[in-house]
Design an enzyme around this catalytic site. Sequence first.
Site, PDB file in Angstrom:
ATOM      1  N   LYS A 120     -39.997  26.350 -60.959  1.00 45.01           N
ATOM      2  CA  LYS A 120     -39.439  25.130 -60.355  1.00 45.01           C
ATOM      3  C   LYS A 120     -40.570  24.151 -60.073  1.00 45.01           C
ATOM      4  O   LYS A 120     -41.666  24.562 -59.676  1.00 45.01           O
ATOM      5  CB  LYS A 120     -38.756  25.518 -59.040  1.00 45.01           C
ATOM      6  CG  LYS A 120     -38.243  24.345 -58.234  1.00 45.01           C
ATOM      7  CD  LYS A 120     -37.727  24.781 -56.869  1.00 45.01           C
ATOM      8  CE  LYS A 120     -36.370  25.402 -56.956  1.00 45.01           C
ATOM      9  NZ  LYS A 120     -35.754  25.594 -55.619  1.00 45.01           N
ATOM     10  N   LYS A 132     -30.837  28.593 -63.262  1.00 46.51           N
ATOM     11  CA  LYS A 132     -30.175  28.102 -62.046  1.00 46.51           C
ATOM     12  C   LYS A 132     -29.921  26.606 -62.228  1.00 46.51           C
ATOM     13  O   LYS A 132     -30.800  25.887 -62.713  1.00 46.51           O
ATOM     14  CB  LYS A 132     -31.091  28.309 -60.823  1.00 46.51           C
ATOM     15  CG  LYS A 132     -31.325  29.768 -60.461  1.00 46.51           C
ATOM     16  CD  LYS A 132     -32.538  29.933 -59.561  1.00 46.51           C
ATOM     17  CE  LYS A 132     -32.494  29.076 -58.320  1.00 46.51           C
ATOM     18  NZ  LYS A 132     -33.806  29.089 -57.601  1.00 46.51           N
TER      19      LYS A 132
HETATM   20  O1  LIG Z   1     -35.047  28.693 -54.642  1.00 44.92           O
HETATM   21  C1  LIG Z   1     -35.685  28.608 -53.578  1.00 44.92           C
HETATM   22  C2  LIG Z   1     -36.345  27.349 -53.243  1.00 44.92           C
HETATM   23  O2  LIG Z   1     -37.430  27.077 -54.055  1.00 44.92           O
HETATM   24  C3  LIG Z   1     -36.554  27.138 -51.824  1.00 44.92           C
HETATM   25  O3  LIG Z   1     -37.459  26.097 -51.555  1.00 44.92           O
HETATM   26  P1  LIG Z   1     -37.846  25.804 -50.059  1.00 44.92           P
HETATM   27  O4  LIG Z   1     -38.107  27.139 -49.401  1.00 44.92           O
HETATM   28  O5  LIG Z   1     -39.035  24.946 -50.074  1.00 44.92           O
HETATM   29  O6  LIG Z   1     -36.642  25.132 -49.462  1.00 44.92           O
END
Ligand SMILES: O=C[C@H](O)COP(=O)(O)O
EC number: 4.2.3.153
Length: 232
Positions: A35, A91
């Site tokens: 991501k 996802k």
């Molecule tokens: O899929 C999980 C996410 O990357 C959560 O990101 P975050 O913990 O910064 O909200």
Amino acid sequence: MPDPSSPRVRLLVSVRDAAEAALARDHGADLIDAKDPDRGALGALLPETVRAIVAASGDRLTSAVAGEPQDGAQATACLAALAGTGVRYLKIAWAPGREVAGLTLPAGIPVIAVLFAEDGPEGADVPALAEAGFSGAMIDTRGKDGRRLTDHVALPRLAAFVAACRSHGLLSGLAGSLTLDDIPVLAALGPGYLGFRGGLCAAADRKGRLDPARIAEGARRLAAVVPRSEAA
Ligand SMILES: O=C[C@H](O)COP(=O)(O)O
């Protein structure tokens, strides 16, 4: 694919590149999630970066986010762009109640629908996701403004969502600016995984670098959770 009825709650760590994937792998991540934290809640990485992350993840499960499409046709294109990267799951953001017209899920790769906490997802949204062919469903926050998952969705509603996923055979996940202290409470609901980025970064800055000590601590705390089947 992990068994959606498995009592073990896995640690998902979102990474931006192969170096972070190796760090997450070496410090206890169960599921390494590709991501781009610089591009919002579900920023997709380039296919070549996802391929490098998969290669660096070794024997760990992998996922990649495919973006935030506005409709089924856009979702189809976003998913197709990453379907050949070797990642185990994809996802994609999906609004509760969205029409499935135009949505074609890629063959041979399970897709997880990501519902945003700000949209008020609930267990009643799950049957339509199963019907649409998604293999899993998770709730995450869109805003990344400091508010955590439980600031948006109360625990009983999260519990109902996880239970609905289980009863429909979907893998479930919970995320959204979680901290290490959220682990016991949320893991007790029995999701398939808890997802982290910011809470495992230095100074809790999700755009900054992952902190290996925090990843290891997250893995340790999850391992200490008594699986549902063994709980009284
Ligand atoms: O899929 C999980 C996410 O990357 C959560 O990101 P975050 O913990 O910064 O909200």
